[in-house]
Motif scaffolding. Structure first.
Motif, PDB file in Angstrom:
ATOM      1  N   ALA A   1       2.708  29.347   3.556  1.00 56.80           N
ATOM      2  CA  ALA A   1       3.120  30.305   2.849  1.00 56.80           C
ATOM      3  C   ALA A   1       3.129  29.892   1.467  1.00 56.80           C
ATOM      4  CB  ALA A   1       4.797  30.947   2.961  1.00 56.80           C
ATOM      5  N   GLY A   2       3.394  28.811   1.142  1.00 49.58           N
ATOM      6  CA  GLY A   2       3.258  28.208  -0.179  1.00 49.58           C
ATOM      7  C   GLY A   2       1.612  28.091  -0.615  1.00 49.58           C
TER       8      GLY A   2
ATOM      9  N   MET B   1       0.352  31.447  -1.632  1.00 45.18           N
ATOM     10  CA  MET B   1       0.884  31.875  -2.802  1.00 45.18           C
ATOM     11  C   MET B   1       0.429  31.183  -3.965  1.00 45.18           C
ATOM     12  SD  MET B   1       4.929  31.731  -1.925  1.00 45.18           S
ATOM     13  CE  MET B   1       5.702  32.814  -3.419  1.00 45.18           C
TER      14      MET B   1
ATOM     15  N   VAL C   1      -3.074  33.203  -4.285  1.00 47.06           N
ATOM     16  CA  VAL C   1      -2.900  34.322  -4.843  1.00 47.06           C
ATOM     17  C   VAL C   1      -3.018  34.163  -6.365  1.00 47.06           C
ATOM     18  CG1 VAL C   1      -1.460  36.406  -5.046  1.00 47.06           C
ATOM     19  CG2 VAL C   1      -2.069  35.450  -2.867  1.00 47.06           C
ATOM     20  N   ARG C   2      -2.019  33.350  -7.134  1.00 48.77           N
ATOM     21  CA  ARG C   2      -1.439  33.185  -8.364  1.00 48.77           C
ATOM     22  C   ARG C   2      -1.788  31.646  -8.660  1.00 48.77           C
ATOM     23  NH1 ARG C   2       2.494  36.752 -11.063  1.00 48.77           N
ATOM     24  NH2 ARG C   2       1.844  35.702 -12.833  1.00 48.77           N
TER      25      ARG C   2
ATOM     26  N   PHE D   1       7.328  34.674  -9.556  1.00 45.41           N
ATOM     27  CA  PHE D   1       6.298  34.028  -8.702  1.00 45.41           C
ATOM     28  C   PHE D   1       6.105  32.493  -8.842  1.00 45.41           C
ATOM     29  CE2 PHE D   1       2.081  33.656  -6.711  1.00 45.41           C
ATOM     30  CZ  PHE D   1       2.260  34.608  -5.440  1.00 45.41           C
TER      31      PHE D   1
ATOM     32  N   ALA E   1       9.289  31.072  -7.212  1.00 47.02           N
ATOM     33  CA  ALA E   1       9.189  31.248  -5.664  1.00 47.02           C
ATOM     34  C   ALA E   1       8.275  30.196  -5.093  1.00 47.02           C
ATOM     35  CB  ALA E   1       8.925  32.974  -5.616  1.00 47.02           C
ATOM     36  N   THR E   2       7.036  30.288  -5.709  1.00 49.72           N
ATOM     37  CA  THR E   2       5.979  29.218  -5.037  1.00 49.72           C
ATOM     38  C   THR E   2       6.562  27.955  -5.065  1.00 49.72           C
ATOM     39  OG1 THR E   2       4.269  30.707  -6.017  1.00 49.72           O
ATOM     40  CG2 THR E   2       3.676  28.487  -5.563  1.00 49.72           C
TER      41      THR E   2
ATOM     42  N   LEU F   1       6.753  34.149   2.536  1.00 44.93           N
ATOM     43  CA  LEU F   1       6.099  34.436   1.422  1.00 44.93           C
ATOM     44  C   LEU F   1       6.719  35.630   0.528  1.00 44.93           C
ATOM     45  CD1 LEU F   1       2.314  34.362   0.850  1.00 44.93           C
ATOM     46  CD2 LEU F   1       3.555  36.413  -0.168  1.00 44.93           C
ATOM     47  N   GLY F   2       6.915  36.921   1.387  1.00 45.64           N
ATOM     48  CA  GLY F   2       7.345  38.002   0.733  1.00 45.64           C
ATOM     49  C   GLY F   2       8.633  37.943   0.328  1.00 45.64           C
TER      50      GLY F   2
ATOM     51  N   TYR G   1      11.004  35.405  -0.098  1.00 45.08           N
ATOM     52  CA  TYR G   1      11.660  34.559  -1.142  1.00 45.08           C
ATOM     53  C   TYR G   1      11.047  34.889  -2.603  1.00 45.08           C
ATOM     54  CZ  TYR G   1      13.662  31.300   2.229  1.00 45.08           C
ATOM     55  OH  TYR G   1      14.528  30.753   3.174  1.00 45.08           O
ATOM     56  N   ALA G   2       9.900  35.586  -2.602  1.00 42.67           N
ATOM     57  CA  ALA G   2       9.598  36.276  -3.895  1.00 42.67           C
ATOM     58  C   ALA G   2      10.544  37.387  -4.219  1.00 42.67           C
ATOM     59  CB  ALA G   2       8.173  36.926  -3.807  1.00 42.67           C
TER      60      ALA G   2
END
Length: 322
Positions: free
Chosen positions: A59-60, A63, A66-67, A187, A190-191, A231-232, A234-235
């Protein structure tokens, strides 16, 4: 528009933002409640250490993909806060899992739930956050509800102390997250939390070897746990806690056992009377805390933000939206 009207408008927008944040956080607890069942189904194929490591690392990394610049855009102090959050979340997870090897699930569930009452204490100790009587009433009511659901007596042992330490780590993580989270840094924070937790779990799991699912269904539940529950959500939690206090967040997070119980009905479980009573207490606590928090004065601001530049032609900072 008069100053009073402006203040009322700001207050109304803040209250609306808090309501949305509470609903979002409640949805996250629902997803985590379902992921508890997914974890039960995955454990025979993976084991606890492997599951925590794989879902958080993957998940990390997603993330970051993605960004990729989100973490570097945090700034030094938010970067340090994110690393601290990762350590706290990772320690809480690992201590809770290790404690479960020594005590029954009912004891573990109750002791971990004490993070609800510890969170406002930690927030006051670290940040001098004011806790109103209404918030305290909600916190203790939520704790009572969790006790009704899961308390079956606790004998102090190594497992008990490990689980209490996990509760303290979770409480500190919630308090720090509410203090440092802000909409423009969601973000990145969270990451850091997710990836850092995955790295800690991997260090714990690697000596015994990393297991992966053996079946298609297992891979499906792992994908759910990684993409949505980790991922979703915790964001979502990070975003929500930029708008509500730590005490409010803790009480809303206390709803997770209710969702576990409700979703367990789909697997043939029976909803016990004590679960219903405890659930009513937790819902009442959530109403109390959200109401008290909404009446609490000033909007949450980014505690790490730089002082604002003076407005043109004045010696005072320009007004900022909450």
């Amino acid at each position: 528009m008069t100053t009073t009207q402006q203040e009322k408008g700001l207050h109304d927008r803040r209250a609306a933002g808090q309501r949305v944040a509470v609903v979002a956080l409640l949805c996250a607890t629902a997803v985590w409640g379902w992921s508890y069942l997914a974890t039960v189904w995955l454990l025979p194929e993976m084991g606890t250490a492997s599951l925590v490591a794989v879902r958080f690392v993957f998940a990390g990394l997603l993330m970051v993909a993605v960004r990729p610049r989100a973490v570097f855009a945090l700034g030094r102090r938010h970067l340090l806060a994110g690393l601290a959050l990762a350590v706290l979340l990772g320690l809480g997870t690992l201590l809770q899992v290790e404690g479960q090897h020594h005590i029954p699930p009912s004891q573990s569930g109750f002791l971990v739930s004490l993070f609800v009452v510890l969170t406002p204490l930690v927030a006051w100790t670290l940040f001098r956050n004011r806790v109103t009587k209404g918030v305290w009433a909600g916190v203790f009511l939520a704790t009572a509800g969790l006790a009704v659901i899961s308390f079956n007596g606790v004998a102090l042992s190594l497992g008990s102390w490990l689980t209490l330490a996990a509760a303290a780590a979770y409480a500190t993580q919630v308090a720090v997250l509410s203090e440092y989270s802000s909409p423009d840094k969601v973000f990145g924070l969270a990451t850091l939390q997710v990836l850092g937790t995955g790295v800690l779990a991997a260090c714990w799991a690697v000596p015994a070897g990393i297991d992966l699912p053996d079946t298609g269904a297992g891979w499906g539940w792992l994908a759910y746990s990684t993409l949505l529950a980790t991922l979703g959500m915790y964001a979502v939690q990070t975003w929500s806690q930029s708008r509500v206090s730590a005490a409010t967040a803790a009480v809303v997070l206390a709803c997770e056992p209710l969702f576990v119980a409700v979703f367990s009905l789909l697997t043939g479980a029976v909803l016990a009377g004590r679960t219903v009573v405890g659930g009513v207490l937790i819902l009442a606590a959530m109403y109390l805390v959200v109401s008290a928090d909404r009446r609490g004065a000033p909007p949450l601001a980014d505690p790490l933000a730089l002082p604002e530049a003076p407005a043109p032609g004045t010696g005072f900072p320009a007004p900022r939206e909450p």
